[in-house]
Design a protein around this motif. Structure first.
Motif, PDB file in Angstrom:
ATOM      1  N   ALA A 100      62.216  89.836  82.516  1.00 19.39           N
ATOM      2  CA  ALA A 100      63.289  89.507  81.557  1.00 19.39           C
ATOM      3  C   ALA A 100      62.925  88.260  80.749  1.00 19.39           C
ATOM      4  O   ALA A 100      63.130  88.198  79.535  1.00 19.39           O
ATOM      5  CB  ALA A 100      64.602  89.296  82.307  1.00 19.39           C
ATOM      6  N   GLN A 101      62.356  87.247  81.424  1.00 19.53           N
ATOM      7  CA  GLN A 101      61.937  86.031  80.717  1.00 19.53           C
ATOM      8  C   GLN A 101      60.846  86.376  79.695  1.00 19.53           C
ATOM      9  O   GLN A 101      60.857  85.905  78.552  1.00 19.53           O
ATOM     10  CB  GLN A 101      61.398  84.994  81.719  1.00 19.53           C
ATOM     11  N   ALA A 102      59.908  87.232  80.117  1.00 18.46           N
ATOM     12  CA  ALA A 102      58.794  87.610  79.239  1.00 18.46           C
ATOM     13  C   ALA A 102      59.300  88.355  78.009  1.00 18.46           C
ATOM     14  O   ALA A 102      58.851  88.097  76.879  1.00 18.46           O
ATOM     15  CB  ALA A 102      57.798  88.476  80.015  1.00 18.46           C
ATOM     16  N   VAL A 103      60.245  89.270  78.208  1.00 21.27           N
ATOM     17  CA  VAL A 103      60.784  90.048  77.084  1.00 21.27           C
ATOM     18  C   VAL A 103      61.491  89.113  76.104  1.00 21.27           C
ATOM     19  O   VAL A 103      61.306  89.206  74.886  1.00 21.27           O
ATOM     20  CB  VAL A 103      61.739  91.155  77.592  1.00 21.27           C
ATOM     21  N   ALA A 104      62.282  88.176  76.619  1.00 23.02           N
ATOM     22  CA  ALA A 104      63.019  87.260  75.733  1.00 23.02           C
ATOM     23  C   ALA A 104      62.051  86.429  74.888  1.00 23.02           C
ATOM     24  O   ALA A 104      62.243  86.275  73.676  1.00 23.02           O
ATOM     25  CB  ALA A 104      63.922  86.358  76.565  1.00 23.02           C
ATOM     26  N   ALA A 105      60.990  85.920  75.502  1.00 22.25           N
ATOM     27  CA  ALA A 105      60.025  85.088  74.761  1.00 22.25           C
ATOM     28  C   ALA A 105      59.241  85.926  73.759  1.00 22.25           C
ATOM     29  O   ALA A 105      59.017  85.501  72.617  1.00 22.25           O
ATOM     30  CB  ALA A 105      59.084  84.392  75.740  1.00 22.25           C
ATOM     31  N   ALA A 106      58.821  87.136  74.177  1.00 21.25           N
ATOM     32  CA  ALA A 106      58.044  88.002  73.272  1.00 21.25           C
ATOM     33  C   ALA A 106      58.890  88.374  72.055  1.00 21.25           C
ATOM     34  O   ALA A 106      58.401  88.363  70.914  1.00 21.25           O
ATOM     35  CB  ALA A 106      57.578  89.251  74.012  1.00 21.25           C
ATOM     36  N   LYS A 107      60.181  88.688  72.297  1.00 16.30           N
ATOM     37  CA  LYS A 107      61.060  89.052  71.165  1.00 16.30           C
ATOM     38  C   LYS A 107      61.191  87.881  70.208  1.00 16.30           C
ATOM     39  O   LYS A 107      61.155  88.046  68.997  1.00 16.30           O
ATOM     40  CB  LYS A 107      62.449  89.422  71.693  1.00 16.30           C
ATOM     41  N   ARG A 108      61.348  86.685  70.757  1.00 17.25           N
ATOM     42  CA  ARG A 108      61.488  85.502  69.895  1.00 17.25           C
ATOM     43  C   ARG A 108      60.231  85.324  69.039  1.00 17.25           C
ATOM     44  O   ARG A 108      60.310  85.085  67.832  1.00 17.25           O
ATOM     45  CB  ARG A 108      61.718  84.262  70.781  1.00 17.25           C
ATOM     46  N   ILE A 109      59.068  85.464  69.663  1.00 13.59           N
ATOM     47  CA  ILE A 109      57.807  85.284  68.915  1.00 13.59           C
ATOM     48  C   ILE A 109      57.710  86.301  67.777  1.00 13.59           C
ATOM     49  O   ILE A 109      57.416  85.956  66.629  1.00 13.59           O
ATOM     50  CB  ILE A 109      56.585  85.399  69.868  1.00 13.59           C
ATOM     51  N   VAL A 110      57.980  87.564  68.094  1.00 16.29           N
ATOM     52  CA  VAL A 110      57.824  88.615  67.071  1.00 16.29           C
ATOM     53  C   VAL A 110      58.886  88.463  65.980  1.00 16.29           C
ATOM     54  O   VAL A 110      58.584  88.570  64.784  1.00 16.29           O
ATOM     55  CB  VAL A 110      57.877  90.017  67.732  1.00 16.29           C
ATOM     56  N   GLU A 111      60.124  88.186  66.386  1.00 18.07           N
ATOM     57  CA  GLU A 111      61.191  88.076  65.378  1.00 18.07           C
ATOM     58  C   GLU A 111      60.981  86.866  64.465  1.00 18.07           C
ATOM     59  O   GLU A 111      61.225  86.927  63.275  1.00 18.07           O
ATOM     60  CB  GLU A 111      62.551  87.972  66.069  1.00 18.07           C
ATOM     61  N   GLU A 112      60.505  85.761  65.022  1.00 16.18           N
ATOM     62  CA  GLU A 112      60.406  84.538  64.207  1.00 16.18           C
ATOM     63  C   GLU A 112      59.091  84.418  63.437  1.00 16.18           C
ATOM     64  O   GLU A 112      58.995  83.614  62.515  1.00 16.18           O
ATOM     65  CB  GLU A 112      60.640  83.304  65.094  1.00 16.18           C
ATOM     66  N   THR A 113      58.076  85.201  63.834  1.00 19.79           N
ATOM     67  CA  THR A 113      56.799  85.120  63.101  1.00 19.79           C
ATOM     68  C   THR A 113      56.488  86.392  62.309  1.00 19.79           C
ATOM     69  O   THR A 113      55.764  86.334  61.320  1.00 19.79           O
ATOM     70  CB  THR A 113      55.597  84.880  64.050  1.00 19.79           C
ATOM     71  N   GLY A 114      56.947  87.536  62.792  1.00 15.89           N
ATOM     72  CA  GLY A 114      56.588  88.809  62.164  1.00 15.89           C
ATOM     73  C   GLY A 114      55.209  89.286  62.587  1.00 15.89           C
ATOM     74  O   GLY A 114      54.632  90.184  61.960  1.00 15.89           O
ATOM     75  N   CYS A 115      54.661  88.699  63.653  1.00 13.34           N
ATOM     76  CA  CYS A 115      53.310  89.081  64.109  1.00 13.34           C
ATOM     77  C   CYS A 115      53.297  90.508  64.671  1.00 13.34           C
ATOM     78  O   CYS A 115      54.346  91.068  64.981  1.00 13.34           O
ATOM     79  CB  CYS A 115      52.799  88.085  65.151  1.00 13.34           C
TER      80      CYS A 115
END
Ligand code: KIV
Length: 279
Positions: A100-115
């Motif tokens: 769950a922690q990993a999913v939250a961080a990965a979503k933040r990275i993708v949503e805020e960078t568009g990578c």
């Protein structure tokens, strides 16, 4: 390479996955807008590595990277690139505790960078994190072998694949990352024959650093590759340029010209005779 015409103009994680066994995948790290612009035409994949903590921020290890740091550099690299598949590293402490922690961080990275994808370190121990992120539709690149985020636990940067037990563990890690759904995996600091065998053993591309020319792709830290590293340069690095020397030389010549008042000369000042009204 063949690209999916329905996708945007960037190389996708799926495009990279399809490169298994083909023309080697060219990868470099990038952390800034101008460097991303220079590298983008030449590479398939740009990794915003957590090595940024050491290379640009002067931390002793990659453990100095934070989620905010990775996102800020991810945004800069996305602004500076148009073609490369951009992968952003998940920093230590942002994913290990639970899926769950990993999913939250990965979503933040993708949503805020568009990578296009995220990368995290670990094999068998991180398989459930990889699977959970992939289940959310976010492509994941694995990272096995020498894992810099574990340097304190491991007691240094130790080359992997020297003992039978460790080789067996590497094979388990590679299989776990593949089964969890990663689209590719970095193999770092691993004995050459072992890295080559791992490459032939799994169905996803391997990207080597201090590994083997038989890997499906290669990656280097950009500052190492252009000779900007001021401390020890690792054995696996080939310096394709000497920017350390170029910057040192430029700084020395500038300092001498400022001190002798040779700079600024007539070409670099504004006078009525020069007629220029723009910088
Ligand atoms: O952070 C980084 O730069 C990396 C590469 C060395 C693969 O993980």
């Amino acid at each position: 390479m063949t690209r999916d015409p329905s996708s945007d103009s960037r190389i996708s994680a799926e495009d990279i996955r399809r490169r298994k066994g083909g023309v080697p995948i060219v990868c470099l790290t990038a952390y800034t807008y101008p460097v991303a612009r220079l590298l983008d035409p030449h590479v398939d994949l740009l990794l915003v590595g957590d090595s940024v903590a050491m290379v640009l921020h002067g931390h002793a290890t990659t453990l100095g990277a934070s989620l905010e740091m990775m996102i800020a550099h991810g945004q800069a690299v996305m602004r500076g690139s148009a073609k490369a598949c951009v992968v952003v590293d998940m920093p230590a402490g942002s994913y290990e505790a639970s899926p769950a922690q990993a999913v939250a961080a990965a979503k933040r990275i993708v949503e805020e960078t568009g990578c296009q994808a995220v990368k995290l370190e670990g094999g068998v121990d991180m398989a459930s994190q990889i699977a959970a992120i992939v289940a959310e539709g976010i492509p994941v690149m694995g990272h096995i072998g020498l894992q810099p985020q574990s340097v304190e636990k491991d007691g240094g940067y130790k080359i992997k694949g020297r003992t039978e037990d460790n080789i067996a563990a590497l094979f388990s890690d590679a299989e776990a990352v593949e089964e969890a759904g990663a689209f590719a995996v970095v193999i770092e600091g691993t004995m050459e024959p072992v890295a080559a065998k791992l490459t032939h053993h799994i169905s996803i591309p391997t990207v080597g650093i201090g590994a083997s020319a038989e890997c499906d792709g290669q990656i280097l830290v950009i500052d190492d590759m252009v000779g900007m590293t001021v401390d020890r340069v690792p054995k696996f690095v080939k310096e394709y340029a000497n920017l350390r020397g170029a910057i040192t030389d430029a700084a020395a010549r500038y300092a001498a010209e400022v001190r002798s008042r040779a700079f600024p000369g007539p070409d670099h000042v504004f006078t009525a005779a020069s007629g220029k009204d723009k910088t």
